[in-house]
Design an enzyme around this catalytic site. Structure first.
Site, PDB file in Angstrom:
ATOM      1  N   ASP A 185     -56.351 -44.015  38.573  1.00 33.69           N
ATOM      2  CA  ASP A 185     -57.546 -44.827  38.302  1.00 33.69           C
ATOM      3  C   ASP A 185     -57.180 -46.139  37.610  1.00 33.69           C
ATOM      4  OD1 ASP A 185     -60.236 -45.383  38.349  1.00 33.69           O
ATOM      5  OD2 ASP A 185     -60.698 -44.258  36.522  1.00 33.69           O
ATOM      6  N   HIS A 211     -55.583 -52.541  44.434  1.00 36.29           N
ATOM      7  CA  HIS A 211     -55.235 -51.394  45.276  1.00 36.29           C
ATOM      8  C   HIS A 211     -53.836 -51.552  45.868  1.00 36.29           C
ATOM      9  CE1 HIS A 211     -59.110 -49.775  44.595  1.00 36.29           C
ATOM     10  NE2 HIS A 211     -59.771 -50.655  45.323  1.00 36.29           N
ATOM     11  N   LEU A 234     -39.909 -32.071  47.890  1.00 37.95           N
ATOM     12  CA  LEU A 234     -41.222 -32.284  47.280  1.00 37.95           C
ATOM     13  C   LEU A 234     -42.343 -32.192  48.321  1.00 37.95           C
ATOM     14  CD1 LEU A 234     -43.001 -33.450  44.872  1.00 37.95           C
ATOM     15  CD2 LEU A 234     -42.461 -35.715  45.797  1.00 37.95           C
TER      16      LEU A 234
HETATM   17  C1  IPE Z   1     -61.467 -41.175  40.856  1.00 38.08           C
HETATM   18  O1  IPE Z   1     -61.649 -42.467  40.416  1.00 38.08           O
HETATM   19  C2  IPE Z   1     -61.119 -41.158  42.323  1.00 38.08           C
HETATM   20  C3  IPE Z   1     -59.798 -41.640  42.655  1.00 38.08           C
HETATM   21  C4  IPE Z   1     -58.865 -42.008  41.812  1.00 38.08           C
HETATM   22  C5  IPE Z   1     -59.501 -41.690  44.074  1.00 38.08           C
HETATM   23  P1  IPE Z   1     -63.073 -43.194  40.430  1.00 38.08           P
HETATM   24  O2  IPE Z   1     -62.851 -44.547  39.896  1.00 38.08           O
HETATM   25  O3  IPE Z   1     -63.680 -43.074  41.762  1.00 38.08           O
HETATM   26  O4  IPE Z   1     -63.908 -42.281  39.415  1.00 38.08           O
HETATM   27  P2  IPE Z   1     -65.160 -42.642  38.526  1.00 38.08           P
HETATM   28  O5  IPE Z   1     -66.165 -43.295  39.425  1.00 38.08           O
HETATM   29  O6  IPE Z   1     -64.691 -43.553  37.461  1.00 38.08           O
HETATM   30  O7  IPE Z   1     -65.626 -41.333  37.972  1.00 38.08           O
HETATM   31  C1  IPE Z   2     -58.621 -46.173  41.568  1.00 35.71           C
HETATM   32  O1  IPE Z   2     -58.909 -47.414  41.027  1.00 35.71           O
HETATM   33  C2  IPE Z   2     -58.457 -46.215  43.067  1.00 35.71           C
HETATM   34  C3  IPE Z   2     -59.531 -45.575  43.825  1.00 35.71           C
HETATM   35  C4  IPE Z   2     -60.567 -44.969  43.319  1.00 35.71           C
HETATM   36  C5  IPE Z   2     -59.431 -45.626  45.268  1.00 35.71           C
HETATM   37  P1  IPE Z   2     -60.403 -47.950  40.947  1.00 35.71           P
HETATM   38  O2  IPE Z   2     -60.690 -48.725  42.167  1.00 35.71           O
HETATM   39  O3  IPE Z   2     -61.341 -46.834  40.648  1.00 35.71           O
HETATM   40  O4  IPE Z   2     -60.282 -48.917  39.700  1.00 35.71           O
HETATM   41  P2  IPE Z   2     -61.350 -49.127  38.543  1.00 35.71           P
HETATM   42  O5  IPE Z   2     -61.654 -47.771  37.989  1.00 35.71           O
HETATM   43  O6  IPE Z   2     -62.534 -49.758  39.169  1.00 35.71           O
HETATM   44  O7  IPE Z   2     -60.647 -49.994  37.564  1.00 35.71           O
HETATM   45 MG    MG Z   3     -62.078 -46.043  38.947  1.00 39.85          MG
END
Ligand code: IPE
Ligand code: IPE
Ligand code: MG
Length: 260
Positions: free
Chosen positions: A40, A57, A151
């Protein structure tokens, strides 16, 4: 957990140790078999730099590649990376389509390295809900690597913990209807066997980056006794050394599983 082998030398905190030292330190002790990661913070990483979210990303894909190498160097059995949740479809359409393409391309370009490292890729999630081109690209890599014995890399893609349980209950209900099992004979093992990756042990350690203290619909059944580690680092900044530090912290914990 019993302390065996080398520990961090007194006066040298983990935070100051370098990657190679950390690797040697954690390899000297029992390793978690399965590490799961909620990657995240890509969006925040980009926003902090005045970049579009997709740049975050892209940086996140690089971090994931480094973590797979680090997990391989460590000799972990299983790593699960949460790449796209069932809730992530609610993001703006252009972010979703960029992410899909980015993930598919990243996985495809990784095939030679996965083969060289003897890594097996598996998909976790309702992959039939993913655009066909993207799904085929990723499934091909899973297919090509299916006999690799090092792995196991599980990629949670269009994954939701609740969806996984719903799918498991459907499987079980069908088995009950077919007369294979009586409702009162259903055990935890039946539920575990009906999950997407029934043969994979539950995660020992769950890492979440970017400081959020929530599970976000990840592996709901499997994490009953998983150790949690939340780091404030944003995913693109999470390095091999950070993985080794997380494992070192895990090795210092006492797991009680409800006992004393
Ligand atoms: C969790 O992150 C999902 C992934 C890392 C793929 P999100 O950014 O989607 O989660 P929330 O919305 O903060 O709970
Ligand atoms: C995690 O990073 C990647 C995915 C959920 C695909 P985010 O896109 O959720 O990044 P934040 O949480 O908005 O910073
Ligand atoms: Mg996120």
């Amino acid at each position: 957990m019993a302390v065996r082998g080398t520990r961090a030398p007194v006066g040298e905190p983990l935070a100051e140790m370098r990657e190679a030292e950390l690797l040697a330190l954690v390899r000297a002790q029992p390793l978690p078999r399965h590490v799961a990661v909620i990657m995240d913070g890509n969006g925040r990483w980009a926003t902090q730099r005045g970049l579009p979210r997709v740049a975050g990303h892209r940086a996140g894909v690089k971090a994931a590649r480094a973590i797979v190498r680090a997990a391989d160097a460590l000799g972990l059995g299983y790593v699960t990376l949460y790449a796209f949740s069932t809730e992530n479809w609610s993001r703006p359409e252009n972010e979703v389509s960029m992410l899909m393409r980015l993930l598919e391309r990243a996985v495809r370009s990784e095939l030679p390295e996965l083969m060289a490292r003897n890594v097996r890729l598996r998909l976790l999630g309702r992959t039939n809900g993913v655009p066909a081109g993207v799904r085929r690209g990723i499934e091909r890599v899973a297919h090509e690597t299916r006999h690799n014995t090092g792995l196991t890399l599980l990629m949670a893609f269009n994954y939701g913990g609740r969806d996984e349980l719903v799918d498991a209950f459907r499987t079980l209900a069908a088995r009950v209807r077919a007369g294979e099992v009586a409702p009162e004979a259903i055990t935890e093992a039946h539920v575990s066997q009906a999950l997407y990756a029934a043969d994979v042990p539950d995660p020992d350690l769950l890492i979440r980056t970017s400081g959020e203290m929530r599970v976000s619909n990840f592996l709901l059944w499997q994490i009953a006794y998983t150790e949690f580690l939340v780091t404030p680092k944003l995913w693109p900044d999470f390095s091999a050394a950070d993985l080794y530090r997380a494992v070192a912290e895990f090795q210092g914990r006492t797991r009680r599983f409800g006992g004393v």
